[in-house]
Design a protein around this motif. Structure first.
Motif, PDB file in Angstrom:
ATOM      1  N   ARG A 281     -45.282  46.241  67.632  1.00 51.29           N
ATOM      2  CA  ARG A 281     -45.323  44.960  68.347  1.00 51.29           C
ATOM      3  C   ARG A 281     -43.984  44.257  68.284  1.00 51.29           C
ATOM      4  O   ARG A 281     -43.517  43.687  69.277  1.00 51.29           O
ATOM      5  CB  ARG A 281     -46.421  44.073  67.780  1.00 51.29           C
ATOM      6  N   VAL A 282     -43.360  44.279  67.119  1.00 53.38           N
ATOM      7  CA  VAL A 282     -42.041  43.652  66.971  1.00 53.38           C
ATOM      8  C   VAL A 282     -41.024  44.354  67.872  1.00 53.38           C
ATOM      9  O   VAL A 282     -40.227  43.694  68.551  1.00 53.38           O
ATOM     10  CB  VAL A 282     -41.577  43.671  65.496  1.00 53.38           C
ATOM     11  N   ALA A 283     -41.058  45.657  67.921  1.00 55.73           N
ATOM     12  CA  ALA A 283     -40.142  46.409  68.779  1.00 55.73           C
ATOM     13  C   ALA A 283     -40.370  46.059  70.246  1.00 55.73           C
ATOM     14  O   ALA A 283     -39.424  45.884  71.012  1.00 55.73           O
ATOM     15  CB  ALA A 283     -40.314  47.904  68.552  1.00 55.73           C
ATOM     16  N   ARG A 284     -41.637  45.951  70.646  1.00 55.21           N
ATOM     17  CA  ARG A 284     -41.957  45.577  72.022  1.00 55.21           C
ATOM     18  C   ARG A 284     -41.444  44.174  72.346  1.00 55.21           C
ATOM     19  O   ARG A 284     -40.885  43.922  73.417  1.00 55.21           O
ATOM     20  CB  ARG A 284     -43.466  45.643  72.238  1.00 55.21           C
ATOM     21  N   LEU A 285     -41.614  43.249  71.404  1.00 57.42           N
ATOM     22  CA  LEU A 285     -41.126  41.886  71.609  1.00 57.42           C
ATOM     23  C   LEU A 285     -39.603  41.840  71.684  1.00 57.42           C
ATOM     24  O   LEU A 285     -39.038  41.091  72.485  1.00 57.42           O
ATOM     25  CB  LEU A 285     -41.635  40.967  70.494  1.00 57.42           C
ATOM     26  N   GLU A 286     -38.938  42.642  70.873  1.00 58.00           N
ATOM     27  CA  GLU A 286     -37.475  42.704  70.937  1.00 58.00           C
ATOM     28  C   GLU A 286     -37.016  43.219  72.292  1.00 58.00           C
ATOM     29  O   GLU A 286     -36.040  42.713  72.858  1.00 58.00           O
ATOM     30  CB  GLU A 286     -36.929  43.581  69.815  1.00 58.00           C
ATOM     31  N   ASP A 287     -37.720  44.210  72.834  1.00 55.93           N
ATOM     32  CA  ASP A 287     -37.394  44.721  74.162  1.00 55.93           C
ATOM     33  C   ASP A 287     -37.598  43.641  75.219  1.00 55.93           C
ATOM     34  O   ASP A 287     -36.792  43.489  76.139  1.00 55.93           O
ATOM     35  CB  ASP A 287     -38.243  45.948  74.508  1.00 55.93           C
ATOM     36  N   GLU A 288     -38.669  42.883  75.094  1.00 60.65           N
ATOM     37  CA  GLU A 288     -38.947  41.811  76.051  1.00 60.65           C
ATOM     38  C   GLU A 288     -37.886  40.722  75.979  1.00 60.65           C
ATOM     39  O   GLU A 288     -37.439  40.205  76.996  1.00 60.65           O
ATOM     40  CB  GLU A 288     -40.336  41.223  75.788  1.00 60.65           C
TER      41      GLU A 288
END
Length: 56
Positions: A11-18
């Motif tokens: 989830r953190v990785a996805r948020l960083e991408d966003e």
């Protein structure tokens, strides 16, 4: 517990991408606004008006 940790990291990785994507969009918008301001200033200069640029 390990499964929950992995999902949090994902989830953190996805948020960083966003966030990176949103920053890119903001940069594009900033460039567009800057170009509009420059065109407007150029138009004023052509009309003979004294203009102080707000863009450095």
């Amino acid at each position: 517990m390990a499964g929950e940790d992995e999902s949090i990291y994902e989830r953190v990785a996805r948020l960083e991408d966003e966030v990176a994507s949103l920053r890119n969009e903001v940069d594009i918008l900033k460039g567009t606004i800057r170009n509009k301001i420059v065109r407007y200033e150029h138009k004023l200069i052509k009309k003979g008006k004294d203009v102080q640029s707000i863009i450095d």
